[in-house]
Design a protein around this motif. Structure first.
Motif, PDB file in Angstrom:
ATOM      1  N   UNK A  20     -35.991 -47.757 -24.640  1.00  0.00           N
ATOM      2  CA  UNK A  20     -34.581 -47.539 -24.980  1.00  0.00           C
ATOM      3  C   UNK A  20     -34.337 -46.443 -26.014  1.00  0.00           C
ATOM      4  N   UNK A  21     -35.345 -46.020 -26.728  1.00  0.00           N
ATOM      5  CA  UNK A  21     -35.156 -44.986 -27.755  1.00  0.00           C
ATOM      6  C   UNK A  21     -35.288 -43.563 -27.226  1.00  0.00           C
ATOM      7  N   UNK A  27     -45.212 -42.991 -23.471  1.00  0.00           N
ATOM      8  CA  UNK A  27     -45.533 -43.589 -24.769  1.00  0.00           C
ATOM      9  C   UNK A  27     -45.352 -42.531 -25.861  1.00  0.00           C
ATOM     10  N   UNK A  28     -44.681 -42.906 -26.934  1.00  0.00           N
ATOM     11  CA  UNK A  28     -44.477 -42.049 -28.114  1.00  0.00           C
ATOM     12  C   UNK A  28     -43.604 -40.814 -27.864  1.00  0.00           C
ATOM     13  N   UNK A  29     -42.873 -40.793 -26.761  1.00  0.00           N
ATOM     14  CA  UNK A  29     -41.969 -39.675 -26.508  1.00  0.00           C
ATOM     15  C   UNK A  29     -40.575 -40.029 -27.006  1.00  0.00           C
ATOM     16  N   UNK A  30     -39.843 -39.009 -27.423  1.00  0.00           N
ATOM     17  CA  UNK A  30     -38.460 -39.202 -27.868  1.00  0.00           C
ATOM     18  C   UNK A  30     -37.457 -38.622 -26.875  1.00  0.00           C
ATOM     19  N   UNK A  31     -37.896 -37.625 -26.140  1.00  0.00           N
ATOM     20  CA  UNK A  31     -37.020 -36.917 -25.208  1.00  0.00           C
ATOM     21  C   UNK A  31     -37.746 -36.718 -23.889  1.00  0.00           C
ATOM     22  N   UNK A  89     -41.579 -28.473 -32.222  1.00  0.00           N
ATOM     23  CA  UNK A  89     -41.630 -29.777 -31.560  1.00  0.00           C
ATOM     24  C   UNK A  89     -42.973 -29.961 -30.841  1.00  0.00           C
ATOM     25  N   UNK A  90     -43.344 -31.206 -30.623  1.00  0.00           N
ATOM     26  CA  UNK A  90     -44.585 -31.539 -29.910  1.00  0.00           C
ATOM     27  C   UNK A  90     -44.227 -31.748 -28.446  1.00  0.00           C
ATOM     28  N   UNK A  91     -44.793 -30.909 -27.588  1.00  0.00           N
ATOM     29  CA  UNK A  91     -44.402 -30.870 -26.184  1.00  0.00           C
ATOM     30  C   UNK A  91     -45.556 -31.280 -25.281  1.00  0.00           C
ATOM     31  N   UNK A  92     -45.233 -32.186 -24.346  1.00  0.00           N
ATOM     32  CA  UNK A  92     -46.143 -32.526 -23.254  1.00  0.00           C
ATOM     33  C   UNK A  92     -45.518 -31.975 -21.982  1.00  0.00           C
ATOM     34  N   UNK A  93     -46.276 -31.198 -21.247  1.00  0.00           N
ATOM     35  CA  UNK A  93     -45.798 -30.596 -20.010  1.00  0.00           C
ATOM     36  C   UNK A  93     -46.537 -31.206 -18.825  1.00  0.00           C
ATOM     37  N   UNK A  94     -45.825 -31.397 -17.727  1.00  0.00           N
ATOM     38  CA  UNK A  94     -46.468 -31.923 -16.530  1.00  0.00           C
ATOM     39  C   UNK A  94     -46.410 -30.903 -15.399  1.00  0.00           C
ATOM     40  N   UNK A  95     -47.401 -30.998 -14.542  1.00  0.00           N
ATOM     41  CA  UNK A  95     -47.486 -30.179 -13.345  1.00  0.00           C
ATOM     42  C   UNK A  95     -48.113 -31.020 -12.253  1.00  0.00           C
ATOM     43  N   UNK A  96     -47.950 -30.608 -11.028  1.00  0.00           N
ATOM     44  CA  UNK A  96     -48.558 -31.346  -9.922  1.00  0.00           C
ATOM     45  C   UNK A  96     -49.913 -30.776  -9.523  1.00  0.00           C
ATOM     46  N   UNK A 140     -39.782 -33.605 -33.069  1.00  0.00           N
ATOM     47  CA  UNK A 140     -39.443 -34.313 -31.854  1.00  0.00           C
ATOM     48  C   UNK A 140     -40.650 -34.276 -30.926  1.00  0.00           C
ATOM     49  N   UNK A 141     -40.935 -35.399 -30.306  1.00  0.00           N
ATOM     50  CA  UNK A 141     -41.935 -35.479 -29.242  1.00  0.00           C
ATOM     51  C   UNK A 141     -41.194 -35.474 -27.917  1.00  0.00           C
ATOM     52  N   UNK A 142     -41.467 -34.491 -27.090  1.00  0.00           N
ATOM     53  CA  UNK A 142     -40.754 -34.364 -25.824  1.00  0.00           C
ATOM     54  C   UNK A 142     -41.728 -34.177 -24.679  1.00  0.00           C
ATOM     55  N   UNK A 143     -41.368 -34.739 -23.543  1.00  0.00           N
ATOM     56  CA  UNK A 143     -42.132 -34.522 -22.322  1.00  0.00           C
ATOM     57  C   UNK A 143     -41.227 -33.813 -21.335  1.00  0.00           C
TER      58      UNK A 143
END
Length: 109
Positions: free
Chosen positions: A103-104, A62-66, A24-31, A1-4
């Protein structure tokens, strides 16, 4: 799963670490740029997301699932009603508008 994970404070970081440990492949955000190094330890990618505007969201989704939304007003500033409105309401509104183009994506809030 690709998740942000939008918002990687205490809760977001714990979720990122857990999901990454599951493979899972995780992208994390911070300010803040200062937290990038810390987040790279629990996520595959860490990015600075100062404001959840629609254009920026379209790029990072882009390319995220969750999408996991886990945010709070910045702790090192005096928190007022405007900060809550921008953090929660504006982010949620922009995310809803942007998700119409993806939509996915599953939404985990």
């Amino acid at each position: 799963m690709n998740a942000i994970i939008i918002g990687c404070g205490y809760v977001g970081s714990a979720v990122a670490q857990h999901w990454r440990n599951l493979g899972h492949v995780i992208t994390a955000t911070t300010t803040t740029q200062d937290r990038i190094g810390e987040l790279q330890k629990v996520a595959n990618q860490a990015i600075v997301l100062k404001r959840c505007d629609e254009e920026t969201l379209q790029t990072i989704l882009q390319n995220q699932e969750v999408v996991f939304l886990s945010l709070a007003p910045t702790a090192n500033h005096q928190v007022d009603s405007d900060m809550y409105e921008e953090t929660y309401l504006h982010t949620a509104n922009n995310l809803v508008l942007t998700l119409k183009h993806f939509p996915n994506i599953k939404q985990l809030i």
